[in-house]
Design a protein around this motif. Structure first.
Motif, PDB file in Angstrom:
ATOM      1  N   LEU A  44       0.902  -1.260  -0.055  1.00  0.00           N
ATOM      2  CA  LEU A  44      -0.016  -0.065  -0.025  1.00  0.00           C
ATOM      3  C   LEU A  44       0.853   1.182  -0.121  1.00  0.00           C
ATOM      4  CD1 LEU A  44      -2.875  -1.114   2.401  1.00  0.00           C
ATOM      5  CD2 LEU A  44      -2.904  -0.725   0.053  1.00  0.00           C
ATOM      6  N   LEU A  45       2.107   1.247   0.717  1.00  0.00           N
ATOM      7  CA  LEU A  45       2.888   2.528   0.686  1.00  0.00           C
ATOM      8  C   LEU A  45       3.639   2.466  -0.804  1.00  0.00           C
ATOM      9  CD1 LEU A  45       4.523   2.032   4.220  1.00  0.00           C
ATOM     10  CD2 LEU A  45       3.039   3.900   3.436  1.00  0.00           C
ATOM     11  N   VAL A  46       3.862   1.482  -1.608  1.00  0.00           N
ATOM     12  CA  VAL A  46       4.135   1.531  -2.633  1.00  0.00           C
ATOM     13  C   VAL A  46       3.407   2.297  -3.707  1.00  0.00           C
ATOM     14  CG1 VAL A  46       5.248   0.334  -4.778  1.00  0.00           C
ATOM     15  CG2 VAL A  46       6.012  -0.099  -2.488  1.00  0.00           C
ATOM     16  N   VAL A  47       2.173   1.936  -3.616  1.00  0.00           N
ATOM     17  CA  VAL A  47       0.881   2.327  -4.363  1.00  0.00           C
ATOM     18  C   VAL A  47       0.882   3.912  -3.901  1.00  0.00           C
ATOM     19  CG1 VAL A  47      -1.541   2.362  -4.653  1.00  0.00           C
ATOM     20  CG2 VAL A  47      -0.191   0.348  -4.584  1.00  0.00           C
ATOM     21  N   GLN A  48       0.796   4.021  -2.702  1.00  0.00           N
ATOM     22  CA  GLN A  48       0.853   5.641  -2.503  1.00  0.00           C
ATOM     23  C   GLN A  48       1.938   6.322  -2.943  1.00  0.00           C
ATOM     24  OE1 GLN A  48      -1.647   7.319  -0.240  1.00  0.00           O
ATOM     25  NE2 GLN A  48      -0.347   8.883  -1.405  1.00  0.00           N
ATOM     26  N   ILE A  49       3.256   5.686  -3.119  1.00  0.00           N
ATOM     27  CA  ILE A  49       4.280   6.685  -3.790  1.00  0.00           C
ATOM     28  C   ILE A  49       3.893   6.926  -5.423  1.00  0.00           C
ATOM     29  CG2 ILE A  49       6.562   6.372  -4.509  1.00  0.00           C
ATOM     30  CD1 ILE A  49       7.263   4.934  -1.999  1.00  0.00           C
ATOM     31  N   VAL A  50       3.167   6.010  -5.989  1.00  0.00           N
ATOM     32  CA  VAL A  50       2.799   6.167  -7.222  1.00  0.00           C
ATOM     33  C   VAL A  50       1.690   7.142  -7.214  1.00  0.00           C
ATOM     34  CG1 VAL A  50       1.804   4.990  -8.998  1.00  0.00           C
ATOM     35  CG2 VAL A  50       3.367   3.846  -8.093  1.00  0.00           C
ATOM     36  N   ILE A  51       0.812   7.264  -6.351  1.00  0.00           N
ATOM     37  CA  ILE A  51      -0.178   8.028  -6.084  1.00  0.00           C
ATOM     38  C   ILE A  51       0.363   9.548  -6.079  1.00  0.00           C
ATOM     39  CG2 ILE A  51      -2.346   8.930  -4.941  1.00  0.00           C
ATOM     40  CD1 ILE A  51      -3.081   6.090  -4.708  1.00  0.00           C
ATOM     41  N   ALA A  52       1.172   9.648  -5.167  1.00  0.00           N
ATOM     42  CA  ALA A  52       1.938  10.875  -4.878  1.00  0.00           C
ATOM     43  C   ALA A  52       2.701  11.607  -6.268  1.00  0.00           C
ATOM     44  CB  ALA A  52       2.856  10.828  -3.592  1.00  0.00           C
ATOM     45  N   ILE A  53       3.091  10.707  -7.005  1.00  0.00           N
ATOM     46  CA  ILE A  53       3.905  11.185  -8.116  1.00  0.00           C
ATOM     47  C   ILE A  53       2.753  11.670  -9.329  1.00  0.00           C
ATOM     48  CG2 ILE A  53       5.247  10.575 -10.220  1.00  0.00           C
ATOM     49  CD1 ILE A  53       6.897   8.554  -8.089  1.00  0.00           C
ATOM     50  N   ILE A  54       1.578  10.754  -9.456  1.00  0.00           N
ATOM     51  CA  ILE A  54       0.670  11.213 -10.389  1.00  0.00           C
ATOM     52  C   ILE A  54      -0.300  12.259 -10.028  1.00  0.00           C
ATOM     53  CG2 ILE A  54      -1.270  10.178 -11.540  1.00  0.00           C
ATOM     54  CD1 ILE A  54       0.269   7.448 -11.612  1.00  0.00           C
ATOM     55  N   ALA A  55      -0.605  12.600  -8.701  1.00  0.00           N
ATOM     56  CA  ALA A  55      -1.593  13.306  -8.069  1.00  0.00           C
ATOM     57  C   ALA A  55      -1.386  14.902  -8.810  1.00  0.00           C
ATOM     58  CB  ALA A  55      -1.899  13.136  -6.719  1.00  0.00           C
TER      59      ALA A  55
END
Length: 122
Positions: A44-55
């Motif tokens: 879930l933290l790795v997914v959060q990193i991706v979201i933080a880059i894309i958001a």
């Protein structure tokens, strides 16, 4: 950050942390259950990193300090890995308790990241 994903992350990290603390205090050594719970937190933290880059590219920029947010995110992403490595090195019940405390710390850090992203004004 996405509100529902933040709630899911905090819930999963809290449950994984509580589970590991309970298992450790009950005398259980590291197992697939405790390590798997921390692996789920890590995913879930790795997914959060991706979201933080894309958001920000999608029109959802942070309102708080971006450096503080990324410091929390990178630190939180390192905690589950450190806990699992500790569990593999020290195969006692206390390593499971340490993983639990780290899971609870991740829950608090994710909530703080949400505050930095949505509420705090720089």
């Amino acid at each position: 950050m996405i509100a529902w994903f933040t709630i899911a992350q905090v819930a999963v990290a809290s449950l994984a942390g509580a589970l590991c603390v309970i298992l450790g205090l009950a005398g259980r050594r590291p197992s697939d259950l405790s390590v798997g719970a921390m692996a789920l937190v890590q995913v879930l933290l790795v997914v959060q990193i991706v979201i933080a880059i894309i958001a920000p590219l999608a029109g959802n920029p942070p309102t708080g300090d971006l450096l503080e947010f990324w410091t929390y995110l990178v630190s939180a992403a390192l905690l589950p890995v450190a806990g699992v490595v500790w569990a593999f090195i020290d195969r006692t019940r206390w390593s499971v308790v340490v993983m639990g405390v780290l899971g609870l710390a991740v829950a608090v850090m994710v909530y703080r990241m949400h505050v930095i992203w949505t509420i705090q004004v720089a």
